[in-house]
Design a protein around this motif. Structure first.
Motif, PDB file in Angstrom:
ATOM      1  N   GLY A 164     -38.414   6.877  -2.247  1.00  0.00           N
ATOM      2  CA  GLY A 164     -38.967   5.326  -2.412  1.00  0.00           C
ATOM      3  C   GLY A 164     -37.839   4.849  -3.609  1.00  0.00           C
ATOM      4  O   GLY A 164     -37.042   4.995  -4.128  1.00  0.00           O
ATOM      5  N   ASP A 234     -38.509  -9.169   3.154  1.00  0.00           N
ATOM      6  CA  ASP A 234     -38.183  -7.490   3.122  1.00  0.00           C
ATOM      7  C   ASP A 234     -37.798  -7.065   4.506  1.00  0.00           C
ATOM      8  O   ASP A 234     -37.324  -6.418   4.637  1.00  0.00           O
ATOM      9  CB  ASP A 234     -39.685  -6.773   2.559  1.00  0.00           C
ATOM     10  CG  ASP A 234     -39.900  -7.186   1.257  1.00  0.00           C
ATOM     11  OD1 ASP A 234     -38.981  -7.268   0.449  1.00  0.00           O
ATOM     12  OD2 ASP A 234     -40.985  -7.165   0.851  1.00  0.00           O
ATOM     13  N   ARG A 238     -34.760  -4.729   5.611  1.00  0.00           N
ATOM     14  CA  ARG A 238     -35.098  -3.426   6.363  1.00  0.00           C
ATOM     15  C   ARG A 238     -34.223  -3.521   7.834  1.00  0.00           C
ATOM     16  O   ARG A 238     -33.503  -2.416   8.130  1.00  0.00           O
ATOM     17  CB  ARG A 238     -36.417  -3.554   6.988  1.00  0.00           C
ATOM     18  CG  ARG A 238     -36.858  -2.493   7.757  1.00  0.00           C
ATOM     19  CD  ARG A 238     -38.173  -2.668   8.772  1.00  0.00           C
ATOM     20  NE  ARG A 238     -37.957  -3.721   9.436  1.00  0.00           N
ATOM     21  CZ  ARG A 238     -38.952  -4.334  10.050  1.00  0.00           C
ATOM     22  NH1 ARG A 238     -40.024  -4.331   9.769  1.00  0.00           N
ATOM     23  NH2 ARG A 238     -38.671  -5.559  10.876  1.00  0.00           N
ATOM     24  N   TYR A 568     -49.984  -0.071  -2.010  1.00  0.00           N
ATOM     25  CA  TYR A 568     -48.595  -0.049  -1.742  1.00  0.00           C
ATOM     26  C   TYR A 568     -47.646   0.805  -2.236  1.00  0.00           C
ATOM     27  O   TYR A 568     -46.687   1.606  -1.544  1.00  0.00           O
ATOM     28  CB  TYR A 568     -47.962  -1.400  -1.714  1.00  0.00           C
ATOM     29  CG  TYR A 568     -46.696  -1.356  -1.133  1.00  0.00           C
ATOM     30  CD1 TYR A 568     -46.082  -1.269   0.129  1.00  0.00           C
ATOM     31  CD2 TYR A 568     -45.495  -1.492  -2.057  1.00  0.00           C
ATOM     32  CE1 TYR A 568     -44.711  -1.401   0.467  1.00  0.00           C
ATOM     33  CE2 TYR A 568     -44.254  -1.440  -1.628  1.00  0.00           C
ATOM     34  CZ  TYR A 568     -44.002  -1.495  -0.630  1.00  0.00           C
ATOM     35  OH  TYR A 568     -42.790  -1.255   0.034  1.00  0.00           O
ATOM     36  N   THR A 569     -47.467   1.171  -3.511  1.00  0.00           N
ATOM     37  CA  THR A 569     -47.079   2.131  -4.126  1.00  0.00           C
ATOM     38  C   THR A 569     -46.902   3.628  -3.573  1.00  0.00           C
ATOM     39  O   THR A 569     -45.942   4.103  -3.172  1.00  0.00           O
ATOM     40  CB  THR A 569     -47.195   2.199  -5.561  1.00  0.00           C
ATOM     41  OG1 THR A 569     -46.975   0.858  -6.310  1.00  0.00           O
ATOM     42  CG2 THR A 569     -46.235   3.167  -6.308  1.00  0.00           C
ATOM     43  N   SER A 572     -45.841   3.465   0.331  1.00  0.00           N
ATOM     44  CA  SER A 572     -44.109   3.567   0.256  1.00  0.00           C
ATOM     45  C   SER A 572     -43.680   4.801   0.111  1.00  0.00           C
ATOM     46  O   SER A 572     -42.619   5.400   0.544  1.00  0.00           O
ATOM     47  CB  SER A 572     -43.517   2.601  -0.785  1.00  0.00           C
ATOM     48  OG  SER A 572     -42.131   2.574  -0.876  1.00  0.00           O
ATOM     49  N   SER A 576     -41.573   7.358   2.382  1.00  0.00           N
ATOM     50  CA  SER A 576     -40.312   7.668   1.957  1.00  0.00           C
ATOM     51  C   SER A 576     -40.104   9.292   2.051  1.00  0.00           C
ATOM     52  O   SER A 576     -39.018   9.786   2.348  1.00  0.00           O
ATOM     53  CB  SER A 576     -40.049   7.380   0.529  1.00  0.00           C
ATOM     54  OG  SER A 576     -40.043   6.157   0.328  1.00  0.00           O
ATOM     55  N   ARG A 604     -46.520  -5.225   3.500  1.00  0.00           N
ATOM     56  CA  ARG A 604     -45.476  -4.647   2.905  1.00  0.00           C
ATOM     57  C   ARG A 604     -44.760  -3.456   3.541  1.00  0.00           C
ATOM     58  O   ARG A 604     -43.634  -3.499   3.544  1.00  0.00           O
ATOM     59  CB  ARG A 604     -45.462  -4.648   1.426  1.00  0.00           C
ATOM     60  CG  ARG A 604     -45.734  -5.922   0.678  1.00  0.00           C
ATOM     61  CD  ARG A 604     -46.151  -5.816  -0.794  1.00  0.00           C
ATOM     62  NE  ARG A 604     -45.047  -5.287  -1.486  1.00  0.00           N
ATOM     63  CZ  ARG A 604     -45.024  -4.694  -3.002  1.00  0.00           C
ATOM     64  NH1 ARG A 604     -46.041  -4.784  -3.513  1.00  0.00           N
ATOM     65  NH2 ARG A 604     -43.792  -4.602  -3.267  1.00  0.00           N
ATOM     66  N   LEU A 605     -45.695  -2.600   3.870  1.00  0.00           N
ATOM     67  CA  LEU A 605     -44.832  -1.412   4.333  1.00  0.00           C
ATOM     68  C   LEU A 605     -44.258  -1.591   5.788  1.00  0.00           C
ATOM     69  O   LEU A 605     -43.119  -1.179   5.754  1.00  0.00           O
ATOM     70  CB  LEU A 605     -46.020  -0.280   4.638  1.00  0.00           C
ATOM     71  CG  LEU A 605     -45.611   0.940   5.245  1.00  0.00           C
ATOM     72  CD1 LEU A 605     -45.107   1.666   3.980  1.00  0.00           C
ATOM     73  CD2 LEU A 605     -46.833   1.692   5.839  1.00  0.00           C
ATOM     74  N   ASN A 608     -40.958  -3.298   5.176  1.00  0.00           N
ATOM     75  CA  ASN A 608     -40.004  -2.255   4.539  1.00  0.00           C
ATOM     76  C   ASN A 608     -39.349  -1.037   5.365  1.00  0.00           C
ATOM     77  O   ASN A 608     -38.350  -0.487   5.128  1.00  0.00           O
ATOM     78  CB  ASN A 608     -40.208  -2.079   3.146  1.00  0.00           C
ATOM     79  CG  ASN A 608     -40.154  -2.919   2.069  1.00  0.00           C
ATOM     80  OD1 ASN A 608     -38.938  -3.358   1.654  1.00  0.00           O
ATOM     81  ND2 ASN A 608     -41.247  -3.639   1.837  1.00  0.00           N
TER      82      ASN A 608
END
Length: 737
Positions: A164, A234, A238, A568-569, A572, A576, A604-605, A608
Motif C-alpha cells: 500500500g 482516484d 487507477r 480504509y487504511t 487498502s 495490497s 475509496r477502495l 483505487n
C-alpha cells in the motif's frame, strides 16, 4: 571502461554518485559506513600510488579520475548516512510527545467526511525548529491553505509499509519527518503570505481554478499543465495505472518537452535570434519549475534543457548521458532525500531509454519504409509518415518500458500488458490537450475563443477518461511481477542497462536485443507458471491492530473476506496483499458486518483497486440498512456487481473451486459485537476463521472448527477464552490477537 573514464569523467563520477545514493537508501547503518570507509581508503591508496610511481600523462589522468570516482562513491554513502541515519532518524525521539505549536497550512493532501490531512509549516514550537513541514491529521475538514492554527499536537512516527501507501518514503522525499495529530488546534488568522514560493503557489492555484470553474472535467488539464492533481479522481489514477500510462499524470520531462517545443516554435515564428531564444527558454524553464514547485522528474528535465541552452553559448554540444547524470546528481545534492523518490528513479531510467531509442530508431525504422514506385508518391509519403510514427513510437515506448521494468518491479510489483498500445493512443491525445489548454490560459484574459476552446478541452478529457475506464476494465491486462523467478530475468536487465552507459551504439543495440529477449522469456515463463499454478488454492491471513481478513486465491482469482471497523487504511492494506498471491485485481470483496465507515472505505477502495463484485450480509438493524443502501447505490454508480448473503440463517457461496460458508447472525450477551465465523473449503483442505468471540453453544460452528485443517482465531472482536483440545486441531492454530 578506461576509454569512458578518459572521455567522460564527469558522467562516470555522477553515475557512481547516483548509483550509490539510490542503493544506500536500503543499506543499514554499519554496512554503509564500512563501504564508505573502504572507498575512501581505495581513493587514498590510488592517489598515493599515482604520486609514487608516476607514469605517462594518460596514466596519471586515468588514476586521477579513478580517485574522483571512488571519492564520489564515498561521498554518496556519507551523504546518505548524514541525511537518513543522523538527521531524519533524530526526529523519532519526538514520537508520542505533545507539543505546543503555531503553524500555517501550506497544502491539503485530502479531505473526507471523517477528517482531513494537511501539510503545515511550523512557525513556533516548543520541541522542533521553525520552518519544518509536518503532516497534520485533523477531524476538521474546513481548514484552508494559509490558515494559521495554534494549540497542541501529538507527534507520530512516519509509517513505513511495504504494502500500500508508504507514508515514510513519500514524506521524506518532501522533507517531512513527522506526522502530527490535531489535539486542540484553533484558528488564529489567515496568512496570505509574502514569500516568493507562496506567491508561485497562489499563481498555480489561480490558474488551476480557471480549469476547475469554467471547463467541465478540467482537472486533467490542470494536472497535465500545472501539476495540480487535487481535482483528479482516484479512479482515473487507477485506470491509468492499469493501462501502464500513470506517468502521463505526473509532471515529467515529456510535459516540459511539449511546452518548450511550443515556446521554441513561437520564438522562431517571430524571428527571435538563437542566442535570445536560448536566454528566453532558460528563463521560462526556471519560471515553470518554480510554478509547479520543482517536482523531481520535471526538475531533472529542466536542468538538462538549461544545460543544452547554456552549451549553445559555450559553442559546445551537450552530451545527453552526462547531462542526465549531472542533473540527477544536482537534485540529490540539493535534497538527499530525493534519492528514495521512485519518481526520480523512473524519470532517470525513462530519460535514458529515450536516449537509447533515439540512437537506435533511425536504422530500425528504415527497414519498414515502403520504397515501391508503383504506389503514387503522395500516397507513399503519407503511408511512410504513418509507418514512421507508428514504429518509432512503438520502439520508443518498448525501449522505455524495458528500461523502467526493474524500477516498476521494485516499487509497484505489477506490469500492464496494454502499456505499449495505450501510450500509442493517449500520448497524441494528451499532447493535443496540453496545446489546447495552454492556448486557453493565454486567451482567457482576452475572452477570445474561450467557449469553443473550453468545449474542446471538455470533449477530449471526457473521451480520455471514458475510454480509459473501458480499457482498464478488461480482464488479464495486468500481470504480477512478484514471482520467485523475477530476479533471474530483471537483475540481468538492470546490470545491462547500467553497463550500456559505458558503450557505443553497437553495444546499445546488442544490450537492448538481449533485454527484449529477456522480457519475452519472462512473459512466457509467467504464462507457463499461471497455467500450472491455477490448479492450486491459496489463502493468506492479514491482520493490523483490531482489523483482520482472509484472502483466498482460486483459479487465479482473488476473494477477500474483510473483518474490520470500516477503516480504509486497513482495506487498502488488505487489498495490497493481492500481489503476494500474484493477483492484480479483486474478483470479490466480502464484508462480514457493517460499520458506517464502510461506506467511505469501500468508495475509496473501489476507486483505487479493480473490484469486480461486492458481497454484503443482509441488513438486520436500521443502521445496517442505511449502510447497505449507500453501498448498493455506490456500487450501481460504478457498475460493480452486488451479491447478498443470508446473514440470519447463514449462507454458502461458490467461488471457483472454493466453497465459502457463513454462519447465522448471533450477538453474545457479553459483547455488542456480532459473532463472526467463515469457513473456506477446497477439494483438499478446509480453513476456518473465528472471531475473538464465538458462540460456544452453536454446535455446528464448534464441530466445523474442530474439523478444520487450519483454524484462525481472529483479532477483531473481544476475546473469550474457550478451551479446545489440541488433539482435535488437525494441523495448526493461528492466533491473530
Amino acid at each position: 571502461m578506461k576509454n569512458v573514464l578518459l572521455a567522460k569523467p564527469l558522467m562516470c563520477v555522477c553515475l557512481t554518485f547516483l548509483a550509490l545514493s539510490f542503493t544506500a537508501v536500503y543499506l543499514p547503518l554499519v554496512p554503509k559506513l564500512i563501504i564508505a570507509a573502504l572507498f575512501l581508503l581505495l581513493a587514498a591508496a590510488n592517489a598515493v600510488f599515482g604520486r609514487r610511481f608516476g607514469g605517462d600523462a594518460a596514466d596519471r589522468r586515468l588514476r586521477g579520475r579513478i580517485t574522483a570516482v571512488l571519492v564520489a562513491a564515498s561521498a554518496a554513502l556519507g551523504l546518505s548516512f548524514a541525511a537518513f541515519d543522523l538527521y531524519a532518524s533524530s526526529f523519532s525521539r519526538f514520537a508520542e510527545r505533545e507539543d505546543s505549536v503555531c503553524l500555517v497550512v501550506t497544502d491539503i493532501a485530502y479531505t473526507s467526511s471523517f477528517g482531513a490531512r494537511y501539510y503545515a509549516e511550523i512557525m513556533e514550537s516548543d520541541l522542533i525548529h521553525k520552518g519544518l513541514t509536518v503532516i497534520l491529521d485533523s477531524d476538521d475538514a474546513s481548514i484552508l491553505v494559509g490558515d494559521v492554527l495554534k494549540g497542541k499536537v501529538s507527534y507520530k512516527a512516519l509509517v513505513e509499509d511495504a504494502n500500500g501507501f508508504n507514508e515514510k518514503r513519500y514524506a521524506l522525499t518532501k522533507k517531512m519527518f513527522l506526522s502530527a495529530d490535531d489535539v486542540s488546534l484553533s484558528y488564529v488568522r489567515h496568512d496570505s503570505g509574502s514569500s516568493l514560493s507562496r506567491r508561485f503557489r497562489e499563481l498555480n492555484s489561480s490558474l488551476s481554478c480557471i480549469f476547475f470553474r469554467e471547463t467541465e472535467n478540467g482537472g486533467l488539464a490542470a494536472a497535465l499543465l500545472l501539476g495540480d492533481e487535487s481535482d483528479l479522481s482516484d479512479s482515473l489514477n487507477r485506470d491509468f495505472r492499469r493501462l501502464g500510462i500513470l506517468h502521463i499524470l505526473c509532471l515529467s520531462g515529456a510535459h516540459l518537452s511539449i511546452l518548450s517545443s511550443v515556446l521554441e516554435r513561437g520564438l522562431i515564428k517571430i524571428k527571435i535570434p538563437k542566442r535570445f531564444r536560448a536566454a528566453i527558454t532558460i528563463t521560462a524553464v526556471l519560471f515553470f519549475m518554480a510554478l509547479v514547485r520543482f517536482p523531481n522528474a520535471l526538475t531533472r528535465a529542466g536542468i538538462m534543457l538549461i544545460i543544452t541552452n547554456i552549451a549553445y553559448y559555450a559553442r559546445q554540444k551537450a552530451d545527453y548521458p552526462t547531462s542526465l547524470t549531472f542533473a540527477c546528481t544536482l537534485i540529490v545534492l540539493t535534497n538527499p532525500f530525493s534519492a528514495m523518490d521512485w519518481g526520480l528513479h523512473l524519470s532517470f531510467s525513462a530519460a535514458y531509454g529515450c536516449y537509447v531509442s533515439s540512437a537506435l530508431t533511425p536504422r530500425f525504422i528504415s527497414r519498414f519504409m515502403v520504397k515501391s514506385h508503383v504506389i503514387p508518391e503522395r500516397m507513399r509519403r503519407a503511408f511512410n509518415r504513418f509507418l514512421r510514427y507508428t514504429f518509432s513510437m512503438a520502439f520508443f515506448n518498448g525501449v522505455i518500458t524495458v528500461n523502467m521494468l526493474p524500477i516498476v518491479w521494485l516499487y509497484f510489483g505489477e506490469l500492464s500488458l496494454l502499456s505499449l498500445p495505450a501510450n500509442l493512443i493517449y500520448i497524441p491525445l494528451i499532447t493535443v490537450l496540453m496545446y489546447i489548454s495552454l492556448a486557453y490560459i493565454f486567451l482567457h484574459p482576452l475572452k477570445i475563443f474561450v467557449t469553443p476552446i473550453g468545449a474542446a478541452i471538455s470533449l477530449i478529457t471526457t473521451f480520455i477518461e471514458d475510454s480509459a475506464e473501458v480499457l482498464s476494465s478488461f480482464r488479464g491486462i495486468m500481470i504480477s511481477l512478484n514471482y520467485w523467478f523475477t530476479p533471474l530475468f530483471l537483475v540481468p536487465v538492470f546490470i545491462l542497462i547500467a553497463l550500456s552507459f559505458l558503450g557505443d551504439k553497437r553495444l546499445l543495440k546488442r544490450i537492448m536485443l538481449i533485454n527484449f529477449s529477456l522480457l519475452a522469456m519472462f512473459l512466457v515463463t509467467v504464462g507457463a507458471y499461471h497455467l500450472s499454478d491455477n490448479r492450486n488454492v491459496y489463502a493468506e491471513y492479514v491482520t493490523q491492530t483490531v482489523n483482520d481478513g482472509v484472502l483466498v486465491k482460486s483459479n487465479g482469482k482473488l476473494f477477500i473476506c474483510e473483518v474490520s471497523t470500516g477503516s480504509y487504511t486497513f482495506a487498502s492494506y488488505l487489498a495490497s496483499h493481492r500481489l503476494d498471491l500474484n493477483c492484480t485485481e479483486i474478483e470479490a470483496y466480502m464484508l462480514t458486518h457493517y460499520h458506517s465507515r464502510h461506506i467511505n472505505a469501500l468508495d475509496r477502495l473501489t476507486d483505487n483497486f479493480m473490484v469486480r463484485s461486492i458481497i454484503l450480509p443482509t441488513p438486520i438493524t436500521d443502521n445496517d440498512m442505511s449502510v447497505f443502501e449507500s453501498i448498493c447505490a455506490m456500487a450501481e454508480e460504478k457498475n460493480i456487481r452486488m451479491v447478498c448473503i443470508d446473514r440470519q440463517h447463514g449462507d454458502t457461496l461458490t467461488f471457483c473451486r472454493t466453497e465459502i460458508e457463513t454462519y447465522p447472525y448471533t450477538i453474545l450477551s457479553r459483547s455488542t459485537h456480532p459473532v463472526i465465523a467463515v469457513r473456506f473449503s477446497s477439494d483438499e483442505e478446509t480453513l476456518m476463521y473465528l472471531g475473538g468471540s464465538f458462540n460456544e453453544g452453536d454446535e455446528s460452528v464448534m464441530n466445523h472448527a474442530r474439523e478444520a485443517d487450519y483454524l484462525i482465531f481472529g483479532g477483531h472482536s473481544p476475546i473469550y477464552k474457550k478451551a479446545f483440545d489440541a488433539a482435535e486441531l488437525h494441523k495448526s492454530v493461528k492466533n491473530g490477537q
